[in-house]
Write an enzyme that holds these catalytic residues in place. Sequence first.
Site, PDB file in Angstrom:
ATOM      1  N   GLU A   1       0.184  -1.346   5.666  1.00 25.03           N
ATOM      2  CA  GLU A   1       1.209  -0.966   6.459  1.00 25.03           C
ATOM      3  C   GLU A   1       1.043   0.456   6.901  1.00 25.03           C
ATOM      4  OE1 GLU A   1       5.294   0.547   7.768  1.00 25.03           O
ATOM      5  OE2 GLU A   1       3.841   1.332   6.140  1.00 25.03           O
TER       6      GLU A   1
ATOM      7  N   ASP B   1       0.896  -1.313   0.199  1.00 26.05           N
ATOM      8  CA  ASP B   1       0.023  -0.146  -0.030  1.00 26.05           C
ATOM      9  C   ASP B   1       0.870   1.298  -0.053  1.00 26.05           C
ATOM     10  OD1 ASP B   1       0.800  -0.601   2.709  1.00 26.05           O
ATOM     11  OD2 ASP B   1      -0.559   0.993   3.454  1.00 26.05           O
TER      12      ASP B   1
END
Length: 402
Positions: A171, A78
Amino acid sequence: MATVTERFLKYVSYETTSDECSPACPSTPGQRELGAALVEEMRAMGIADAYMDENGYVYGTVPGDPEKPVIGLIAHMDTSPDASGKDIKARTVPYLGGDICLNEGKDIWLREKDFPGLSRHKGKHLIVTDGTTLLGADNKAGVAEILTTAERLLRMNGKHATLKIGFTPDEEIGRGADLFDINGFDADYAYTVDGGPVGELEYENFNAAGAKVTVKGRSIHPGAAKDKMVNAQNVAMQYHSMLPELQRPEYTEGYEGFIHLTDMEGNVEESVLRYIVRDHDMEKFNEKKDLMIAVGEQMNAIYGPDTVEVQLRDSYYNMKEKIAPCMYIIDRAKTAMEKVGMTPRTVPIRGGTDGARLSYMGLPCPNLCTGGENYHGRFEFIPVEDMEKCVDLLVEILKMEK
């Protein structure tokens, strides 16, 4: 064999911004799309056990010498919601020094006076944005470097440690380690490849918490408001003003922690402030949280019970405690850096990585450089040459004798 740059430019074409408000895992569909593409790529290069689990985590193995340790390399798919990750227009520019025009039409420049570290990269080729989005080197550079490393290892006929690959979702919103399969990963130790400039090696990070401050007001027609109205917006601003100004991130560095107002919304009836709280030192970390609660109590003493509610939730802790008993993994990384021409620099992470959580879950996991700079913003960049150097580092770590 794809180059690390070719991989990176392909990966940043996927929109993978994570979303803290989404309860799904991954929080956004683009992360699963990228994960599926990575699995396909891994299998095509010869990683037979590559797969994506039901939660969007990607795993795979490059078998090696059974006499060597099993080492994990981990990166996240991400990108930060702090800046747009949609329609990233990345390009490579030869950097000859001075300022770089990112977007002529919008007069957006990457300037040395704003980012003095830029001058270190004279003579390199920098991958930049058009100044309207982030780049995504955090952490797609890590993904690209790990898979380029894996492809090189596959050509070495097992003369290296066994490599375990893990790519995580979400994350950037603190969930990357939530559903990581440590038992299935089965590594002796690992490194997140999620750092900054070449040579940085990190095994100290912030203790971290999130805070939500909800302020209840009382809305009355302003023409009849005297001694009746409680404007939640004004109370929220007063609450924020009572926190130490010098403990804001713009005034801190190194080991200094902060209380950072990330966003605010509201009206007369109700307002909400959201903060992140950070400190390397656990005692100071707890003092910051206690202070936020105490300020809320002071506000309630002024405006009445239940006017201000402070909710705090810890996110992760300083991994130093878990790395200290196994400093040989730090020594291994330092030796590998020196062998590939890097000068190792151990610096405290002014943030966190999946490795912090994973270390507390039983998988020691310090953090390695990727080469990128200016993460989470429109002025992010990464030198091609530094990505290539980071691949050399990862290969060296895996092929060392002990």
